[in-house]
Scaffold this motif. Structure first.
Motif, PDB file in Angstrom:
ATOM      1  N   UNK A  63       0.814  -1.219   0.000  1.00  0.00           N
ATOM      2  CA  UNK A  63       0.000   0.000   0.000  1.00  0.00           C
ATOM      3  C   UNK A  63       0.845   1.266   0.000  1.00  0.00           C
ATOM      4  N   UNK A  64       2.165   1.123   0.082  1.00  0.00           N
ATOM      5  CA  UNK A  64       3.045   2.275   0.070  1.00  0.00           C
ATOM      6  C   UNK A  64       3.130   2.995   1.399  1.00  0.00           C
ATOM      7  N   UNK A  65       2.737   2.321   2.490  1.00  0.00           N
ATOM      8  CA  UNK A  65       2.762   2.947   3.807  1.00  0.00           C
ATOM      9  C   UNK A  65       4.050   2.658   4.566  1.00  0.00           C
ATOM     10  N   UNK A  66       4.905   1.818   4.012  1.00  0.00           N
ATOM     11  CA  UNK A  66       6.171   1.487   4.662  1.00  0.00           C
ATOM     12  C   UNK A  66       7.112   0.935   3.611  1.00  0.00           C
ATOM     13  N   UNK A  67       8.378   0.895   3.955  1.00  0.00           N
ATOM     14  CA  UNK A  67       9.370   0.251   3.097  1.00  0.00           C
ATOM     15  C   UNK A  67       9.655  -1.140   3.647  1.00  0.00           C
ATOM     16  N   UNK A  68      10.153  -2.004   2.801  1.00  0.00           N
ATOM     17  CA  UNK A  68      10.441  -3.373   3.232  1.00  0.00           C
ATOM     18  C   UNK A  68      11.492  -3.365   4.328  1.00  0.00           C
ATOM     19  N   UNK A  69      11.287  -4.109   5.418  1.00  0.00           N
ATOM     20  CA  UNK A  69      12.279  -4.129   6.503  1.00  0.00           C
ATOM     21  C   UNK A  69      13.583  -4.771   6.059  1.00  0.00           C
ATOM     22  N   UNK A  70      14.675  -4.330   6.648  1.00  0.00           N
ATOM     23  CA  UNK A  70      15.995  -4.887   6.377  1.00  0.00           C
ATOM     24  C   UNK A  70      16.356  -5.825   7.527  1.00  0.00           C
ATOM     25  N   UNK A  71      16.322  -7.112   7.285  1.00  0.00           N
ATOM     26  CA  UNK A  71      16.640  -8.088   8.320  1.00  0.00           C
ATOM     27  C   UNK A  71      18.157  -8.211   8.442  1.00  0.00           C
ATOM     28  N   UNK A  72      18.649  -8.270   9.667  1.00  0.00           N
ATOM     29  CA  UNK A  72      20.100  -8.351   9.848  1.00  0.00           C
ATOM     30  C   UNK A  72      20.432  -9.160  11.095  1.00  0.00           C
ATOM     31  N   UNK A  73      21.659  -9.637  11.132  1.00  0.00           N
ATOM     32  CA  UNK A  73      22.164 -10.371  12.290  1.00  0.00           C
ATOM     33  C   UNK A  73      22.769  -9.381  13.272  1.00  0.00           C
ATOM     34  N   UNK A  74      22.448  -9.555  14.553  1.00  0.00           N
ATOM     35  CA  UNK A  74      22.979  -8.688  15.606  1.00  0.00           C
ATOM     36  C   UNK A  74      23.913  -9.507  16.490  1.00  0.00           C
ATOM     37  N   UNK A  75      25.213  -9.319  16.306  1.00  0.00           N
ATOM     38  CA  UNK A  75      26.196 -10.073  17.081  1.00  0.00           C
ATOM     39  C   UNK A  75      26.294  -9.498  18.493  1.00  0.00           C
ATOM     40  N   UNK A  76      26.502 -10.352  19.497  1.00  0.00           N
ATOM     41  CA  UNK A  76      26.670  -9.853  20.864  1.00  0.00           C
ATOM     42  C   UNK A  76      27.981  -9.087  21.009  1.00  0.00           C
ATOM     43  N   UNK A  77      28.122  -8.323  22.105  1.00  0.00           N
ATOM     44  CA  UNK A  77      29.371  -7.615  22.368  1.00  0.00           C
ATOM     45  C   UNK A  77      30.502  -8.635  22.471  1.00  0.00           C
ATOM     46  N   UNK A  78      31.562  -8.392  21.745  1.00  0.00           N
ATOM     47  CA  UNK A  78      32.664  -9.346  21.698  1.00  0.00           C
ATOM     48  C   UNK A  78      32.711 -10.123  20.407  1.00  0.00           C
ATOM     49  N   UNK A  79      31.667  -9.972  19.558  1.00  0.00           N
ATOM     50  CA  UNK A  79      31.676 -10.586  18.233  1.00  0.00           C
ATOM     51  C   UNK A  79      31.517 -12.090  18.250  1.00  0.00           C
ATOM     52  N   UNK A  80      32.171 -12.747  17.288  1.00  0.00           N
ATOM     53  CA  UNK A  80      32.029 -14.195  17.102  1.00  0.00           C
ATOM     54  C   UNK A  80      32.370 -14.994  18.345  1.00  0.00           C
ATOM     55  N   UNK A  81      33.322 -14.525  19.106  1.00  0.00           N
ATOM     56  CA  UNK A  81      33.795 -15.284  20.265  1.00  0.00           C
ATOM     57  C   UNK A  81      32.720 -15.408  21.347  1.00  0.00           C
ATOM     58  N   UNK A  82      31.730 -14.527  21.328  1.00  0.00           N
ATOM     59  CA  UNK A  82      30.688 -14.552  22.346  1.00  0.00           C
ATOM     60  C   UNK A  82      29.390 -15.223  21.867  1.00  0.00           C
ATOM     61  N   UNK A  83      29.422 -15.759  20.658  1.00  0.00           N
ATOM     62  CA  UNK A  83      28.226 -16.424  20.141  1.00  0.00           C
ATOM     63  C   UNK A  83      27.937 -17.703  20.907  1.00  0.00           C
ATOM     64  N   UNK A  84      26.653 -17.983  21.102  1.00  0.00           N
ATOM     65  CA  UNK A  84      26.261 -19.271  21.672  1.00  0.00           C
ATOM     66  C   UNK A  84      26.668 -20.367  20.686  1.00  0.00           C
ATOM     67  N   UNK A  85      27.161 -21.487  21.212  1.00  0.00           N
ATOM     68  CA  UNK A  85      27.689 -22.564  20.367  1.00  0.00           C
ATOM     69  C   UNK A  85      26.854 -23.830  20.513  1.00  0.00           C
TER      70      UNK A  85
END
Length: 632
Positions: free
Chosen positions: A83-105
């Motif tokens: 309907x032109x009332x919004x733009x398509x959302x941009x989905x993204x990954x949000x890494x925790x503080x500390x980056x890859x090393x802090x990811x759940x494994x």
């Protein structure tokens, strides 16, 4: 197509305006959806009568390939962009503080390859649920399970309260005796064996037990303290169940199909990422595979492809410029830009979001452009080419038989293509492997009546006679239809064969009647009869006595057909003998006819003698097409 019920007031709130039923129906039609029902009137009527009533709902039919529209979140998001009332959302990954090393494994053990080898997961952080969004979250999982997941056989989803667990996690496969936990909504711990027995009578879970029941190992997910998260695809643990107060959600997805695994984890994560503190963000998880490789899940990277305005115009009959096509694609939640490197300005760079797995090819992009433009707005033109339709050879043959037998006073019937194993084989006294080995069986039949795809027309005809026993005698019915057999040489490993069959039921057996029906059919197909004194005849059909157990001994025959062959001119005596011997080699078995055995009639609960004829029409296709070859 799946139907999604959404709260009407909530949808209007999400879209930022209210619609009349007619206007919303038109909007759905424009987008490719269908409004199935608006329950407003029913709710108002219930309120007037003082009865309890839910809030008004809109029931919307969704295309089977649009998994992103199986919840109110996805529907509202797509229509708002449309309907032109919004733009398509941009989905993204949000890494925790500390980056890859802090990811759940999560570590995957090699034993899982024996049962459900593929695993994916995601985390939704700082989520805020309401009763309606929580119900939508559960309903989306159920819709996916019934649709793309094929009732959990291909993919199974589990959701957990991450705050009740301790990382790292392990995805293992253990023997059922070595698995013990308290399942969802239970406080007592059970072994996997006990769970299988306990849930046999459960209306909801019993239909999933067969997926892993006979496996030597069952899939199981543990946290660092050996607490069970879930035993996919059956049930989650009670320890990690999510509630309205859950803030951090861990999503696990197990599968036997890698492509569907990726689709499902992306859909679940992206649809409800809007409730996170930072909307449309998903926290990834590090997965260590059974081979030691490390992957990040989920993968929300948009797929990049190209489309051409010339192709879109050629398919739709429009004359749009590239600059005019781009906003149409953006209207359908696709990220599109004009390719700067194309001097002809014909190429469009398209980024397909993770929520649109239904787009495979440029034609799918063209379809989205046409939807955005409006199918009703497309110009009406005559096709640039014309073709003349005609029936296939096998359909033409079937019609010849159908018309001729109907003119002879026989009644055409249309039984079901599926039947039970007993009806197709043992009821006809066919227990030998030569009969049963070629049947295509249904893996998980709904009822015992639909266990196998028929390999013969006779059971369906006899069941029709049984259900019409009150009809005046004689009963004379026929069918021309497909039977199905296994054929491992083909890609689909099965083969459809067109058969014609007829059954005569009267106070007398009527062998001569079905014999006459066969002769009439062959006469109309212009296939001559070969007598015993004409064995060297070049083409035709003939009968030989058979011992088929479905028929009365001594009152049954096999029908053979001798296709025409290339003529060799005048033959010497020696060549004539060789040619005669070759006749038998190229003769084709068409089918059988005869008086049905009393034991067969007893099993079908028929109290009068019956005769039957059944033969294949496939060998006559070549003559209909004029494509004869020398098979000798």
């Amino acid at each position: 197509m799946p139907t999604v019920a959404v709260d009407k007031a909530e949808l209007w709130e999400r879209l930022g305006q209210e619609f009349s039923t007619e206007d919303f129906d038109a909007l759905c039609f424009e987008y490719g959806l269908e409004l199935d029902e608006d329950t407003t009137e029913e709710v108002e009527e219930a309120i007037k009568k003082g009865l309890p009533a839910e809030r008004p709902q809109l029931k919307i039919e969704i295309p089977a390939n649009r998994y992103d529209l199986l919840c109110i979140e996805g529907i509202a998001r797509a229509l708002k962009v449309f309907l032109g009332k919004a733009t398509a959302p941009q989905y993204k990954l949000a890494y925790p503080l500390g980056g890859d090393s802090k990811l759940l494994t999560v570590t995957i053990h090699p034993e899982t390859q024996k049962i459900r080898p593929y695993f994916a997961c995601a985390i939704l952080r700082n989520i805020k649920f309401t009763p309606r969004s929580y119900a939508s979250f559960i309903d989306l999982q159920d819709k996916l399970h019934q649709n793309i997941c094929r009732r959990r056989q291909l993919v199974a989803i589990g959701t957990h309260d991450l705050d009740t667990l301790q990382e790292p996690f392990r995805y293992e496969a253990r023997t059922p005796q070595n698995i013990k936990f308290a399942p969802l909504n239970k406080d007592t711990e059970y072994t996997a064996e006990e769970l299988m027995t306990m849930y046999e009578s459960d209306k909801h879970l019993s239909k999933y037990l067969h997926i892993i029941r006979d496996s030597p190992v069952y899939p199981i997910i543990y946290d660092a303290k050996d607490r069970v998260l879930s035993m996919p695809p059956i049930i989650n643990s009670n320890h990690s169940k999510i509630t309205l107060g859950t803030k951090n959600i861990f999503i696990d997805v197990t599968a036997t199909d890698k492509t569907k695994l990726d689709i499902v984890v992306n859909i679940v994560a992206t649809m409800f990422s809007e409730y996170c503190a930072e909307p449309y963000t998903v926290e990834p998880v590090k997965i260590i595979t059974s081979t030691g490789e490390t992957t990040i899940s989920p993968n929300l990277t948009p797929r990049e492809t190209i489309a051409h305005s010339s192709y879109i115009n050629s398919c739709t009959g429009l004359g749009l410029t590239t600059d005019q096509v781009v906003p149409l694609l953006q209207k359908m939640s696709l990220e599109a830009t004009v390719a700067a490197e194309d001097p002809m300005k014909d190429t469009i760079n398209v980024r397909i979001p993770a929520t649109r797995p239904d787009i495979f090819h440029e034609c799918d992009i063209m379809e989205d452009a046409a939807i955005a433009y409006g199918f009703n707005n497309l110009p009406h033109t005559f096709p640039s080419t014309t073709t003349v339709g005609q029936p296939s050879a096998i359909s033409k043959l079937s019609d010849i038989i159908r018309v001729e037998w109907a003119l002879a006073g026989w009644v055409e019937v249309l039984p079901l293509t599926l039947c039970s194993l007993e009806e197709n084989f043992s009821y006809l006294n066919h227990t030998d492997p030569k009969y049963t080995s070629t049947a295509v069986r249904i893996a998980n039949p709904k009822t015992l009546e639909f266990q196998v795809v028929r390999t013969t027309l006779i059971p369906g005809l006899l069941k029709t006679v049984r259900e019409n026993r009150s009809h005046a005698l004689p009963i004379r019915i026929f069918e021309t239809g497909d039977v199905v057999v296994k054929d491992l040489s083909r890609e689909r490993q099965t083969r459809n064969i067109r058969h014609a069959g007829a059954v005569w039921c009267n106070k007398s057996a009527g062998f001569e009647v079905v014999h006459g029906v066969l002769d009439r059919a062959m006469k109309m197909l212009e296939v001559p009869r070969i007598g015993s004194e004409e064995y060297e005849k070049e083409t035709g059909y003939y009968l030989k006595e058979t011992t088929d157990p479905a028929y009365f001994p001594g009152r049954a025959a096999t029908i053979y057909y001798r296709p025409p062959q290339v003529k060799h001119g005048v033959l010497t005596d020696l060549k004539h003998k060789v040619e005669t011997a070759l006749h038998a080699k190229r003769d084709v078995e068409l089918g059988t006819l005869g008086v049905l055995h009393p034991s067969v009639l007893e099993k079908f609960d028929i109290g009068y003698p019956c005769s039957a004829v059944e033969f294949t029409l496939e060998p006559f296709k070549k003559e209909m097409q004029g494509i004869w070859t020398n098979d000798a």
